[in-house]
Design a protein around this motif. Structure first.
Motif, short mmCIF file in Angstrom:
data_model
loop_
_atom_site.label_atom_id
_atom_site.label_comp_id
_atom_site.label_asym_id
_atom_site.label_seq_id
_atom_site.Cartn_x
_atom_site.Cartn_y
_atom_site.Cartn_z
N LYS A 1 0.81 -1.22 0.00
CA LYS A 1 0.00 0.00 0.00
C LYS A 1 0.84 1.27 0.00
CE LYS A 1 -4.29 -1.81 1.94
NZ LYS A 1 -5.33 -1.67 3.00
N GLN B 1 -5.44 6.24 -4.93
CA GLN B 1 -6.08 6.44 -3.65
C GLN B 1 -6.34 5.09 -2.97
OE1 GLN B 1 -6.54 9.44 -2.27
NE2 GLN B 1 -5.56 10.29 -4.11
N THR B 2 -5.81 4.96 -1.75
CA THR B 2 -6.04 3.76 -0.94
C THR B 2 -5.67 4.07 0.50
OG1 THR B 2 -5.53 1.41 -0.70
CG2 THR B 2 -3.71 2.86 -1.31
N THR B 3 -6.15 3.26 1.41
CA THR B 3 -5.77 3.43 2.82
C THR B 3 -4.40 2.80 3.05
OG1 THR B 3 -6.88 1.36 3.41
CG2 THR B 3 -8.18 3.39 3.56
N THR C 1 -3.99 -4.49 5.86
CA THR C 1 -5.27 -5.20 5.77
C THR C 1 -5.32 -6.37 6.74
OG1 THR C 1 -5.35 -4.64 3.42
CG2 THR C 1 -6.84 -6.36 4.16
N ASN D 1 -4.52 -4.27 10.76
CA ASN D 1 -5.15 -2.96 11.00
C ASN D 1 -4.48 -2.19 12.14
OD1 ASN D 1 -7.19 -3.08 9.00
ND2 ASN D 1 -8.42 -4.41 10.32
N ASP E 1 1.08 0.88 9.19
CA ASP E 1 1.12 1.09 7.74
C ASP E 1 1.67 -0.16 7.05
OD1 ASP E 1 0.25 3.60 8.30
OD2 ASP E 1 2.21 4.58 7.99
#
Length: 416
Positions: free
Chosen positions: A340, A349-351, A355, A358, A361
């Motif tokens: 990511k 665009q992404t968080t 995954t 949580n 980063d």
């Protein structure tokens, strides 16, 4: 035997004025070339010459039963085509069963289900052999090489050449050797130069070649040393111009051993040279030592630009590797996986949150070592492989390089 008769008839035809020499074959008196089931006949292109050549071929057919399939690859004068019935052939064609177009060959593969390693294998075998055939026969233009590299890159990273793709690693990088930390795909630019240099080698060390006789007579005015001083002319063909542009690479590798001194002009240093009864001869010394053979692979490695060797190449590309796993490991070592943090750097665009856990980063080191979920899996796998769990990729590579243990355990650790 039939081809010997044909050769005699063609030579007699030019001697009797039945057809004229090609403008570039007049000095060498070259009328034809034969290879396998192909026949190339050279003449001045006039209607009379073409008609008489066809008459000679008809005579051979009546005597031996061998007929000739005639195809033209260049436009000819319209009245010759209408008078003789000759047809025009279009590329791409198959030569001795070899397809001569790269794009159709790539698009014919069922590559969707292949891994990166499978696609790499096909590029290093099938495409490499097609390009090797072309490079050993012709001097390939840079634009063709660029298109071929683009097709191979699209196929490697996407599995097809019909869709837009992005390269995880640049093509100039993947053509470096595995010892330099890359994939070892053949660089067509340097391979093309190496094959062109072989023509220069033939010029000095294979005097019995028809091409050597023609080139020496027509281009070098019967004196091979003119190769180093002759200038490009507008009348020179594309291949000759390319040949002259790589001569500086071969110049320090071709040396002359003076014997009786008859083939060289000695104007100075006569007191330091001892003549003898042996004939002067050229020597091929690409690596500082004399050799009698030309190795395209050796010259390719010699002229290609190199990068420093990486210490981890044997860890990633170990002999007992699973190709798919080694390729993915290579991508991870270079940090080219779509984690990511890299996706955000591309402007998408992404968080950024991992995954799996949580909690932090998502980066390469986090995903493989720091993540709570993946660390449990890694620690279990490390215990089974009798390895010590590591917290970063850099430390892991150092540990695997320096690890001292019995060979079976080492192999198990590398596979894990």
């Amino acid at each position: 035997m039939a081809m010997n008769c044909l050769s005699l008839l063609l030579d007699r035809g030019t001697a009797e004025g039945q057809f004229g020499y090609h403008q570039h074959c007049r000095d060498s008196k070259l009328t034809h070339l034969c290879f396998a089931d192909d026949l190339l006949i050279f003449c001045d292109g006039s209607l009379q010459s073409v008609t008489n050549v066809l008459r000679i071929l008809k005579q051979i057919a009546e005597v031996s039963g061998l007929t000739v399939t005639i195809c033209l690859t260049e436009p000819e004068i319209n009245n010759i085509s209408s008078a003789t019935g000759l047809v025009h052939a279009l590329l791409p064609i198959r030569y001795l069963g070899v397809p001569l177009q790269v794009k159709k060959k790539i698009n014919s593969w069922s590559a969707r289900s292949l891994s990166f390693a499978g696609r790499l294998l096909l590029i290093n075998t099938v495409i490499a052999r097609i390009s090797n055939f072309w490079c050993s026969t012709f001097t390939i233009p840079k634009k063709c090489i660029k298109i071929t590299n683009s097709l191979c890159g699209a196929y490697l990273w996407r599995g097809t050449t019909e869709e837009h793709h992005f390269a995880r690693v640049s093509w100039d990088t993947v053509t470096l050797s595995k010892e330099e930390g890359r994939l070892g795909i053949r660089d067509l630019n340097y391979w093309n130069k190496a094959c062109t240099l072989k023509l220069l080698w033939l010029l000095f060390f294979r005097s019995g070649s028809i091409w050597v006789a023609w080139f020496t007579k027509t281009i070098l005015s019967d004196y091979k040393s003119n190769l180093w001083t002759i200038k490009e002319k507008q009348s020179h063909s594309f291949a000759i111009k390319k040949l002259l542009r790589v001569r500086d690479l071969a110049y320090p590798w071709i040396k002359i051993k003076i014997g009786d001194g008859r083939s060289v002009e000695i104007h100075a240093l006569l007191t330091t040279i001892t003549l003898n009864t042996d004939e002067d001869r050229y020597e091929w010394c690409p690596n500082g030592s004399t050799t009698s053979v030309f190795s395209t692979g050796a010259i390719y490695r010699l002229i290609k630009q190199h990068q420093p060797l990486v210490p981890w190449n044997k860890v990633v590309w170990n002999p007992r590797r699973i190709p798919k796993h080694s390729f993915l490991t290579w991508l991870v070592v270079l940090n080219r996986c779509p984690t990511k943090d890299r996706i955000l750097s591309w402007g998408l665009q992404t968080t950024l949150i991992c995954t799996l856990c949580n909690l932090a980063d998502e980066t390469r080191d986090h995903l493989f070592f720091d993540c709570v979920f993946s660390s449990v899996i890694w620690e279990t796998l490390a215990r089974k492989a009798r390895c010590r769990p590591i917290s970063t990729w850099h430390q892991l590579l150092q540990y695997l390089q320096q690890r001292s243990c019995p060979k079976p355990e080492r192999i198990l650790g590398l596979l894990a």
